[in-house]
Scaffold this motif. Structure first.
Motif, PDB file in Angstrom:
ATOM      1  N   SER A   1      19.874 -18.592 -27.675  1.00 47.35           N
ATOM      2  CA  SER A   1      20.147 -17.290 -28.291  1.00 47.35           C
ATOM      3  C   SER A   1      18.971 -16.380 -27.956  1.00 47.35           C
ATOM      4  N   PHE A   2      19.285 -15.126 -27.678  1.00 49.38           N
ATOM      5  CA  PHE A   2      18.239 -14.174 -27.302  1.00 49.38           C
ATOM      6  C   PHE A   2      18.299 -12.939 -28.185  1.00 49.38           C
ATOM      7  N   ASP A   3      17.159 -12.293 -28.292  1.00 50.82           N
ATOM      8  CA  ASP A   3      17.114 -11.023 -29.020  1.00 50.82           C
ATOM      9  C   ASP A   3      16.032 -10.165 -28.371  1.00 50.82           C
ATOM     10  N   HIS A   4      15.973  -8.916 -28.753  1.00 50.47           N
ATOM     11  CA  HIS A   4      15.052  -7.986 -28.102  1.00 50.47           C
ATOM     12  C   HIS A   4      14.677  -6.902 -29.081  1.00 50.47           C
ATOM     13  N   LYS A   5      13.602  -6.185 -28.758  1.00 55.14           N
ATOM     14  CA  LYS A   5      13.156  -5.129 -29.668  1.00 55.14           C
ATOM     15  C   LYS A   5      13.775  -3.804 -29.269  1.00 55.14           C
ATOM     16  N   GLY A   6      13.791  -3.497 -27.966  1.00 59.18           N
ATOM     17  CA  GLY A   6      14.255  -2.155 -27.613  1.00 59.18           C
ATOM     18  C   GLY A   6      14.866  -2.045 -26.233  1.00 59.18           C
ATOM     19  N   GLU A   7      15.609  -3.068 -25.808  1.00 53.54           N
ATOM     20  CA  GLU A   7      16.239  -2.971 -24.487  1.00 53.54           C
ATOM     21  C   GLU A   7      17.407  -1.981 -24.545  1.00 53.54           C
ATOM     22  N   THR A   8      17.782  -1.449 -23.383  1.00 54.45           N
ATOM     23  CA  THR A   8      18.828  -0.426 -23.320  1.00 54.45           C
ATOM     24  C   THR A   8      20.185  -0.989 -23.731  1.00 54.45           C
ATOM     25  N   PRO A   9      20.869  -0.348 -24.709  1.00 56.23           N
ATOM     26  CA  PRO A   9      22.208  -0.822 -25.065  1.00 56.23           C
ATOM     27  C   PRO A   9      23.134  -0.757 -23.850  1.00 56.23           C
ATOM     28  N   GLY A  10      23.927  -1.787 -23.662  1.00 60.98           N
ATOM     29  CA  GLY A  10      24.839  -1.805 -22.521  1.00 60.98           C
ATOM     30  C   GLY A  10      24.216  -2.359 -21.263  1.00 60.98           C
ATOM     31  N   GLY A  47      20.083  -3.980 -20.688  1.00 61.39           N
ATOM     32  CA  GLY A  47      19.224  -5.103 -21.083  1.00 61.39           C
ATOM     33  C   GLY A  47      19.642  -5.727 -22.402  1.00 61.39           C
ATOM     34  N   ALA A  48      20.193  -4.905 -23.300  1.00 65.19           N
ATOM     35  CA  ALA A  48      20.587  -5.415 -24.615  1.00 65.19           C
ATOM     36  C   ALA A  48      21.719  -6.435 -24.511  1.00 65.19           C
ATOM     37  N   GLU A  49      22.342  -6.529 -23.332  1.00 62.05           N
ATOM     38  CA  GLU A  49      23.411  -7.519 -23.125  1.00 62.05           C
ATOM     39  C   GLU A  49      22.929  -8.946 -23.335  1.00 62.05           C
ATOM     40  N   ILE A  50      21.610  -9.196 -23.170  1.00 60.68           N
ATOM     41  CA  ILE A  50      21.124 -10.569 -23.380  1.00 60.68           C
ATOM     42  C   ILE A  50      21.457 -11.022 -24.792  1.00 60.68           C
ATOM     43  N   LYS A  51      21.566 -10.056 -25.724  1.00 66.70           N
ATOM     44  CA  LYS A  51      21.938 -10.418 -27.081  1.00 66.70           C
ATOM     45  C   LYS A  51      23.409 -10.116 -27.356  1.00 66.70           C
ATOM     46  N   ASP A  52      23.862  -8.926 -26.911  1.00 68.74           N
ATOM     47  CA  ASP A  52      25.200  -8.454 -27.288  1.00 68.74           C
ATOM     48  C   ASP A  52      26.334  -9.158 -26.549  1.00 68.74           C
ATOM     49  N   ASN A  53      26.056  -9.636 -25.339  1.00 71.40           N
ATOM     50  CA  ASN A  53      27.122 -10.261 -24.563  1.00 71.40           C
ATOM     51  C   ASN A  53      27.020 -11.791 -24.655  1.00 71.40           C
ATOM     52  N   PRO A  54      27.933 -12.406 -25.407  1.00 72.07           N
ATOM     53  CA  PRO A  54      27.816 -13.859 -25.598  1.00 72.07           C
ATOM     54  C   PRO A  54      27.907 -14.636 -24.284  1.00 72.07           C
ATOM     55  N   THR A  55      28.517 -14.038 -23.261  1.00 68.53           N
ATOM     56  CA  THR A  55      28.644 -14.743 -21.980  1.00 68.53           C
ATOM     57  C   THR A  55      27.268 -15.072 -21.398  1.00 68.53           C
ATOM     58  N   PHE A  56      26.305 -14.162 -21.601  1.00 71.91           N
ATOM     59  CA  PHE A  56      24.982 -14.392 -21.018  1.00 71.91           C
ATOM     60  C   PHE A  56      24.339 -15.654 -21.595  1.00 71.91           C
ATOM     61  N   SER A  57      24.308 -15.762 -22.917  1.00 71.24           N
ATOM     62  CA  SER A  57      23.670 -16.951 -23.492  1.00 71.24           C
ATOM     63  C   SER A  57      24.528 -18.200 -23.279  1.00 71.24           C
ATOM     64  N   ASP A  58      25.861 -18.024 -23.247  1.00 69.37           N
ATOM     65  CA  ASP A  58      26.739 -19.180 -22.997  1.00 69.37           C
ATOM     66  C   ASP A  58      26.492 -19.780 -21.623  1.00 69.37           C
ATOM     67  N   ASN A  59      26.097 -18.927 -20.665  1.00 64.91           N
ATOM     68  CA  ASN A  59      25.856 -19.415 -19.307  1.00 64.91           C
ATOM     69  C   ASN A  59      24.759 -20.473 -19.249  1.00 64.91           C
ATOM     70  N   PHE A  60      23.878 -20.467 -20.248  1.00 63.07           N
ATOM     71  CA  PHE A  60      22.757 -21.414 -20.216  1.00 63.07           C
ATOM     72  C   PHE A  60      23.182 -22.830 -20.601  1.00 63.07           C
ATOM     73  N   LYS A  61      24.357 -22.935 -21.227  1.00 60.41           N
ATOM     74  CA  LYS A  61      24.785 -24.265 -21.681  1.00 60.41           C
ATOM     75  C   LYS A  61      24.939 -25.220 -20.510  1.00 60.41           C
ATOM     76  N   ASP A  62      24.473 -26.450 -20.706  1.00 63.56           N
ATOM     77  CA  ASP A  62      24.576 -27.534 -19.725  1.00 63.56           C
ATOM     78  C   ASP A  62      23.718 -27.320 -18.477  1.00 63.56           C
ATOM     79  N   LYS A  63      22.869 -26.290 -18.477  1.00 63.58           N
ATOM     80  CA  LYS A  63      21.895 -26.184 -17.388  1.00 63.58           C
ATOM     81  C   LYS A  63      20.772 -27.182 -17.694  1.00 63.58           C
ATOM     82  N   GLU A  64      20.005 -27.521 -16.654  1.00 67.15           N
ATOM     83  CA  GLU A  64      18.901 -28.461 -16.878  1.00 67.15           C
ATOM     84  C   GLU A  64      17.575 -27.822 -16.519  1.00 67.15           C
TER      85      GLU A  64
END
Lengths: 243, 251
Positions: free
Chosen positions: B157-166, B168-185
């Protein structure tokens, strides 16, 4: 506000012609963004999505209205030499109040918007109205003027936000509980109303569609505001600068 | 009274300051307890979001769908907190949940303390690491959950202080980004390689994830944050893996 009503004002209706003009002027003839060209910084920064634009608008309407009210109440006591500092203290106090209220009632929203809340203090519309109107007018009218300008600012903000979010992301109100996914390719759990990856149906007609990445950049807001100014002046000819 | 005299200006400014300071301080004091508790729940929710798939609260119910009480309940019952130093030893005196990662980031690497959350679910054990780095405008941070093989990522899970909505803020707002990390090594043949956030799309299905178009700086920030952030935990991870014995003996 009732306590400031004096004999003279009782004769006039509470929301008479003057107040109506104060309220509607900022929406068109004297819009803070498209006519006065104030508050552009935050208009570029927060409008990539509708939801932050809406929250920002509500916060600015609140701060603008009440800072005008308090400044106007104190206008005869404020020494001229320090009036800007006093105005800033009033604005900063109200912004801090907004921040504390959000922390208390809805922490996730506070986290999401903490950057924008600070931006209100630097919004030239708020201080512009205090300097230009509230320092010279009675409290109730100043309050209406503040609210009117906040609404005029918010209307443009939300309009820009709607255009940018639809064409930049294919969604509306993303990040809020009423998020709508309008157009895009379905992926995993994410489903759009118009699925551009669909084999058949409406979505299959839009296979060529792609989000416009320019729209998420602040520069897009500049173009959209420019086009809005153009449209507004083409029907409201008294705004055209003839000098 | 002359409104422009020095005495009046001084009187006005001092009175105003006292009134405003008093009002704001009292309101802050009155709301502090609730606000602090909200923050605490917010942070615990972010830790649990790294193990979204293993909360056992039902299909597709992530940490963000839980009530405040559920978050506290899961955290109290299933999470064990450990505080580590960068040499991989456990440290007493500080609770992992009380560690301020923003302050730790400013310290010298050898003096930092790191929070480690062990989460137990149906006999499996997860190690949740906290990382912090820089995005485009301001700081970004995240929690990474490792499965018990200490290499496979169970979630992030990721969060940020002031990334641009739409963007950089996608690291938090877009679940696909954090889901991509699953099962990586993060280990290749026993060697730490981290997970690369690649611009233009992942090329290696095991060690890379897709970047975010239009937000290269933020995505690179996530990449750097993972690399340097997880590296701080390496002495401990190698220790519990057991395979790092030789390298430890050499030191």
């Amino acid at each position: 506000m009732a306590e400031v009503k004096n004999v003279e004002e009782v004769k006039e209706p509470l929301f008479g012609k003057v107040e109506k003009k104060l309220m509607t002027d900022p929406l068109n003839d004297n819009n803070p963004i498209t006519v006065q060209v104030l508050g552009i910084c935050s208009a570029l920064a927060v409008t990539s999505l509708v939801y932050p634009s809406v929250v920002m608008s509500i916060a600015v309407i609140f701060v603008c209205g009440f800072s005008s009210l308090f400044t106007s109440l104190l206008r005869n006591a404020i020494p001229k030499a320090v009036r800007m500092i006093v105005q800033l203290v009033i604005i900063a106090t109200l912004v801090t109040l907004v921040e504390m209220a959000l922390k208390y009632f809805n922490y996730p929203v506070y986290k999401q918007l903490s950057v924008y809340i600070g931006l209100i203090i630097t919004n030239c519309i708020v201080m512009g109205r205090l300097e230009a109107f509230a320092m010279a007018n009675k409290p109730w009218r100043s309050f209406v003027d503040g609210i009117g300008n906040g609404v005029g600012y918010g209307a443009i903000l939300i309009a820009v936000g709607v255009v940018r979010e639809i064409f930049g992301k294919g969604t509306l109100f993303a990040g809020s509980p009423i998020e709508m996914k309008l157009i895009g390719a379905n992926a995993g759990k994410v489903e759009y109303m118009i699925n551009t990856a669909a084999e058949s149906g409406l979505g299959s007609w839009f296979g060529w569609y792609a989000n416009n990445n320019l729209m998420v950049l602040p520069a897009a807001a500049m173009f959209i505001i420019g086009i809005m100014i153009w449209i507004q002046r083409s029907y409201n000819t008294k705004l055209v600068d003839v000098s | 009274m002359d409104k422009n005299s020095t005495n009046y200006v001084l009187f006005f400014v001092v009175t105003m300051t006292v009134i405003v300071a008093f009002a704001l301080t009292s309101i802050r004091q009155a709301t502090k307890a609730t606000a602090d508790q909200n923050e605490d729940i917010f942070n615990k929710r972010a830790v649990l979001a790294a193990v979204n798939d293993y909360l056992g609260m039902g299909e597709n119910v992530g940490a963000n769908d839980l009530t405040d009480e559920q978050v506290l309940e899961i955290f109290n019952e299933k999470v064990e907190q450990t505080t580590l130093n960068t040499q991989g030893q456990e440290v007493d005196g500080v609770m992992a949940e009380d560690i301020d990662m923003a302050k730790e980031k400013k310290k010298d690497e050898s003096e930092r303390v790191l929070p480690l959350f062990k989460y137990a679910y149906e006999g499996q054990e997860f190690y949740i690491l906290s990382v912090r780095g820089n995005g485009l405008w301001d700081e970004i941070w995240g929690n990474i959950a490792l499965k018990s093989d200490i290499s496979t990522i169970a979630g992030a899970s990721f969060d940020h202080k002031g990334e641009t909505p739409g963007l950089g803020a996608e690291i938090k707002d877009n679940p696909t980004f954090s889901d991509n990390f699953k099962d990586k090594e993060i280990f290749r043949d026993g060697e730490f390689v981290s997970v690369k956030v690649r611009k233009g799309g992942a090329q290696d299905p095991t060690y890379e994830v897709d970047g975010i178009s239009g937000a290269t700086v933020t995505a690179d920030g996530v990449d750097k944050m993972l690399r340097s952030g997880i590296a701080l935990y390496l002495p401990y991870l190698n220790k519990i893996k057991g395979s790092g014995m030789e390298s430890m003996l050499q030191e």
